[in-house]
Design an enzyme around this catalytic site. Structure first.
Site, PDB file in Angstrom:
ATOM      1  CB  CYS A 152      -6.427   3.934 -10.517  1.00 52.29           C
ATOM      2  SG  CYS A 152      -6.366   5.666 -11.053  1.00 52.29           S
TER       3      CYS A 152
ATOM      4  CD  GLN B 263      -8.800   1.751  -4.155  1.00 57.03           C
ATOM      5  OE1 GLN B 263      -8.648   2.865  -4.657  1.00 57.03           O
ATOM      6  NE2 GLN B 263      -9.531   0.801  -4.726  1.00 57.03           N
TER       7      GLN B 263
END
Length: 328
Positions: free
Chosen positions: A103, A73
């Site tokens: 996030c 990622q």
């Protein structure tokens, strides 16, 4: 159980380990794969050019000996930098490259990355196109339902991502503003699944096998991604797989638990070295031991061990005294 087809890459199962900064390093991904995770995504790696040769990025892009499919990622907000980082991830052995738009950490969102990108769908689309055009492997997107409750844009963004060439969507059922507070909702995931033709993975608050099955039924998602529910609990993947296969006959022995935890300590130290390893294994041990209701004083002794051998010895002695059948 069904397979998940991500472009030309097949994921042989429906349970995936989520990328989590500070946790889903190579040693822990391998352990979760051994315990049934069909796929595991490496923790987010920075895309900025000046961070590509740091020790942290090197650790995060290390896929040595990890079974396929392997995923890395990336986090960033500059198309050109993400394109270059994606190519490096592909060259490092990634079978899938993922963009982080989920996030919620302040230090990430403050630089317009992670879930803060949901405020700018046009930029997200541009980032995805840049990554897709840079690599030959499939590109996926992990994101949240929106930045705020008044701006839920996950379905629209999912459609745009599919048009940009993204091959799988992972949706966490919270807003970016929520962080990890409150509860995940799954209705938006259900609507996303109905709106796109690529695989959709449900994420958020899935911490038991029963919850995984419940979410799959409620959303129609192709699979589930487990984050915090897997911390100190790599066995959750086998539990979910057992339930999805139509049986609840998953039995875990005390010996298996002890061997998993001690094996994790050994592989962690081998990966990071003694000095860094002693520091970075603490968060994993804290999760394991708290899950089994260890006393805080006993946990502290383990965490403050001066060398790997002492750490292993203290951990084993503590595990022998604990009831390892609880909270799993």
């Amino acid at each position: 159980m069904n397979n998940i087809q991500v472009g030309p890459v097949s994921i042989a199962g429906q349970t995936i380990l989520a990328p989590m900064a500070g946790f889903t390093d190579l040693p822990y991904r391998k352990i979760c794969r051994q315990w049934g995770a069909a796929y595991a995504v490496a923790e987010m790696a920075a895309s900025k050019d000046n961070l590509q040769h740091t020790a942290k990025t090197s650790f995060r892009m290390n896929l040595d000996g990890e079974p396929s499919p392997r995923g890395i990622q990336l986090i960033g907000s500059v198309p050109e930098e993400l394109a270059r980082a994606a190519k490096r991830a592909e060259n490092a052995g990634a079978d899938i490259v993922d963009l982080n738009c989920g996030c919620p950490a302040k230090k990430v969102c403050s630089v317009a990355c992670g879930s803060a990108l949901l405020k700018n769908p046009d930029l997200v689309e541009s980032l995805l196109k840049s990554i897709v055009n840079a690599v030959s492997v499939p590109v996926t997107l992990k994101y949240r339902i929106g930045w705020t409750a008044s701006d839920i844009n996950a379905v629209d963004l999912g459609k745009r991502a599919e048009e940009a060439g993204v091959k799988m969507l992972v949706l966490h059922g919270r807003t970016g503003e929520q962080g990890f507070k409150g509860h995940a909702e799954y209705e938006t995931i259900r609507r996303l699944k109905q709106a796109v033709s690529i695989p959709v993975i449900a994420n958020g608050d899935i911490d038991t096998a029963d919850k995984a099955l419940e979410v799959l039924k409620a959303t129609g998602a192709d699979g589930v991604m487990i984050g915090r529910g897997a911390l100190g609990n790599p066995w959750i993947f086998s539990q979910i797989n057992s339930l999805l296969s139509g049986t609840r006959q998953f039995i875990l022995s005390k010996t298996q638990i002890e061997e998993t935890i001690i094996g994790h300590i050994r592989s962690h130290h081998a990966f990071y070295g003694e000095v860094l390893g002693l520091k970075t294994i603490r968060k994993h041990l804290n999760w394991y031991l708290k899950r089994f209701n260890a006393d805080e004083k006993d946990i502290r002794k383990v965490l403050l061990a001066g060398n790997p051998d002492e750490q292993i010895d203290l951990t084993l002695k503590l595990l022998e005294r604990l009831d390892l059948s609880i909270n799993l």
